[in-house]
Motif scaffolding. Sequence first.
Motif, mmCIF file in Angstrom:
data_model
loop_
_atom_site.group_PDB
_atom_site.id
_atom_site.type_symbol
_atom_site.label_atom_id
_atom_site.label_comp_id
_atom_site.label_asym_id
_atom_site.label_seq_id
_atom_site.Cartn_x
_atom_site.Cartn_y
_atom_site.Cartn_z
ATOM 1 N N HIS A 62 1.521 -0.477 -6.503
ATOM 2 C CA HIS A 62 1.049 -0.787 -5.154
ATOM 3 C C HIS A 62 -0.056 -1.841 -5.159
ATOM 4 N N TYR A 63 -0.558 -2.154 -6.348
ATOM 5 C CA TYR A 63 -1.601 -3.178 -6.456
ATOM 6 C C TYR A 63 -1.136 -4.351 -7.320
ATOM 7 N N ASP A 64 -0.522 -4.029 -8.437
ATOM 8 C CA ASP A 64 -0.089 -5.060 -9.385
ATOM 9 C C ASP A 64 1.438 -5.092 -9.421
ATOM 10 N N ASN A 65 2.025 -6.052 -8.716
ATOM 11 C CA ASN A 65 3.478 -6.132 -8.645
ATOM 12 C C ASN A 65 3.919 -7.582 -8.549
ATOM 13 N N ALA A 66 5.225 -7.802 -8.664
ATOM 14 C CA ALA A 66 5.779 -9.161 -8.693
ATOM 15 C C ALA A 66 5.584 -9.902 -7.373
ATOM 16 N N VAL A 71 -1.272 -2.870 -1.450
ATOM 17 C CA VAL A 71 -1.291 -1.795 -0.460
ATOM 18 C C VAL A 71 -2.686 -1.205 -0.398
ATOM 19 N N LYS A 72 -3.250 -1.098 0.799
ATOM 20 C CA LYS A 72 -4.592 -0.558 0.978
ATOM 21 C C LYS A 72 -4.555 0.970 1.039
ATOM 22 N N CYS A 73 -5.723 1.573 0.909
ATOM 23 C CA CYS A 73 -5.826 3.029 0.935
ATOM 24 C C CYS A 73 -5.185 3.607 2.196
ATOM 25 N N VAL A 74 -5.532 3.026 3.349
ATOM 26 C CA VAL A 74 -5.061 3.590 4.620
ATOM 27 C C VAL A 74 -3.574 3.365 4.841
ATOM 28 N N ASP A 75 -2.974 2.444 4.090
ATOM 29 C CA ASP A 75 -1.541 2.212 4.246
ATOM 30 C C ASP A 75 -0.720 3.412 3.800
#
Length: 510
Positions: A62-66, A71-75
């Motif tokens: 959710h943070y390190d992707n292609a 994606v934030k916490c609240v998402d």
Amino acid sequence: MPNRVRNYFQKRIWLLLIIGFSFGIIALIGFNRSVEYTSTNDFCASCHVHPHVFDSWQLSTHYDNASGMQVKCVDCHLPPKGEGYLKEKVRLGAKDIYGFWFKDHESFNWEAKSTVEQAQHFTYKASCTHCHANIFPLQLTKEGQDAHLYYTQHEHELHCINCHLDAGHYNPNAKHESNVGFGKGVEVNREVYTEPAAVNNHESFSEKIPGTTVSFSMIAIPGGSFTLGSPSGEPYRKEDEGPQRQVEISPFFMGEVEVSWDEYLAFYAQTGAEGRSTDTEGSRTELEVDAITGPTPPYGQPDQNWGLGQRPAITMSHEAAETYCRWLSKVTGKTYRLPTEAEWEYACRAGTQTPYFFEGNPKDFSTDKLWNKLFGADTTNINSYVVYEKNSLARTQLPSAVRPNPYGLKNMLGNVAEFCQDWYAPDAYQQLTDGVRDPKGPASGSEHVVRGGSFKSGPAELRSASRDFTRTTDWLKTDPQMPKSKWWYSDVNTVGFRVVCEFDELTGNN
């Protein structure tokens, strides 16, 4: 009213309206700004002080992707806007603030709070599907397609995190695939047994599994009679615990503790490859052979990364437990099996007829009582005999953590619940007559009896008479394989088993 006065009041009204409207706009802007500010990752970090939360998020897909999307916490931890966003923000925010100021952060069991049971209370399925609108992307594997198809057929029962718990917070120990390496480790430098234990009398003994370094203790349980079930006035009693019946039990042997991973993996190592071939697509298939065929590789990590060794083996199916007993009988020359329900309760009670085999009223240990809820209960005695929700740290524990019952059996009431060989029926005791000898339960059924509480159980479920049963469909919901495994459960980690050895002519010949 003169026009001059009327114009004066109209101007004042318009001025007040303009001022009110301006304040409203300012308040709305301020409110939106405050909502936006309190929804930032930095603001979340000011209250959520547990050390791993942001490190694990930054290592996750959710943070390190292609795609580069973050994606934030609240998402994840709030529903999409327009679907109860503000309501849940207020509810969870109030809870978080209270916890931050009035609870001891150092005492939190963060690992337990990261389980599916806990995470589903602050992770929203609507948020998952808001981003992942297409759950059948082109790059999805055949296995993933099967799993997502099953999900679409059971959406009301499943949450996305049942399978993807670690998507938002990376867990290096999580394994979401066929675990072909499970159980393959370096053997410690110990004696390899060549013969099973020789048993000629009804006395406790140490069984040795030939061809392995594994041994385990079997306790001689004397024969006798007892009252099966619970009296009508016992706290937390359920209808299926009665009517009480007088039952005769023949002498037998029972495992001092639940079957450990050491014991189960000896079986897995000797039988796990028998009767298997690989088809052209590389998947496992089973053949009909005379030898005992053991489990296929599990999906994921059956021990939950809590450790193997002497911890109780968990997540195997009832069929797998029965197969283990057949294998153990074959390699030792004795008659091993799962206990009957009557044998289990007889051995658990060890001559007692109280709710537990030790002193204590279930209500005195329970938080159902207002006094206990406010001031806590005195759990010193129960803690010394049982691994349960109050002392387990939300995981199985080693047998050495507790004292034995009067027969010398450990953790009969806790750590993990245990399979029995009987089919379950709510009216099973109604089918018995007083004085019956060695009852084996109903002749048929769809689920099997499970007895004893687990590391997740409360005082009510720890009583000697408490009954439960397998839930095969529910315990295989998130197994992505088609067909689903007959060897391993994907959705329960609270059940294991304990073996019984019959005191018969086979035992005497060893």
